[in-house]
Design a protein around this motif. Structure first.
Motif, PDB file in Angstrom:
ATOM      1  N   ALA A 129       8.290  -0.281  -1.210  1.00 30.35           N
ATOM      2  CA  ALA A 129       9.132   0.507  -2.112  1.00 30.35           C
ATOM      3  C   ALA A 129      10.127   1.286  -1.261  1.00 30.35           C
ATOM      4  O   ALA A 129       9.859   1.590  -0.102  1.00 30.35           O
ATOM      5  N   GLU A 179      13.354   5.130  -5.618  1.00 34.72           N
ATOM      6  CA  GLU A 179      12.719   4.353  -6.690  1.00 34.72           C
ATOM      7  C   GLU A 179      11.617   5.170  -7.353  1.00 34.72           C
ATOM      8  O   GLU A 179      11.164   6.181  -6.815  1.00 34.72           O
ATOM      9  N   PRO A 232       8.242   4.062  -8.148  1.00 32.61           N
ATOM     10  CA  PRO A 232       7.284   2.963  -8.061  1.00 32.61           C
ATOM     11  C   PRO A 232       5.975   3.189  -8.824  1.00 32.61           C
ATOM     12  O   PRO A 232       5.182   2.275  -8.957  1.00 32.61           O
ATOM     13  N   CYS A 263       3.273  -0.145  -0.096  1.00 29.36           N
ATOM     14  CA  CYS A 263       2.704   0.334  -1.359  1.00 29.36           C
ATOM     15  C   CYS A 263       1.210   0.090  -1.459  1.00 29.36           C
ATOM     16  O   CYS A 263       0.724  -0.989  -1.117  1.00 29.36           O
TER      17      CYS A 263
END
Length: 86
Positions: free
Chosen positions: A17, A21, A23, A59
């Protein structure tokens, strides 16, 4: 980058990510310095790393905790856990 942990998807690719963003909830590890950032809300922005200003993270979404939770519908109506006899 020694000693790094990389999140790998079911297809074998690293899931990443970028700063800016949204996420979703989970743990995010800076790819440069390894600093951990945790997000607890769906609409929370991922920020630049406070340590090194990197903008890319590996992530570890919260959904990895239960492998039987795969869709948003599963979250709303989670499958029953199997009972294990000792």
């Amino acid at each position: 980058m020694t000693g790094s942990v990389i999140s790998v998807t079911e297809t074998g690719e690293t899931k990443q990510a970028k700063a800016g963003e949204k996420p979703g909830p989970g743990k995010y590890i800076c790819v440069d310095c390894g600093r951990e950032i945790r997000l607890g809300k769906v609409d929370e922005d991922l920020v630049r790393c406070p340590t090194c200003a990197c903008e890319t993270y590996n992530c570890f979404p919260i959904t990895h905790i239960r492998p039987d939770i795969k869709t948003p519908e599963d979250v709303a109506n989670p499958p029953e856990r199997k009972s294990y006899k000792k």
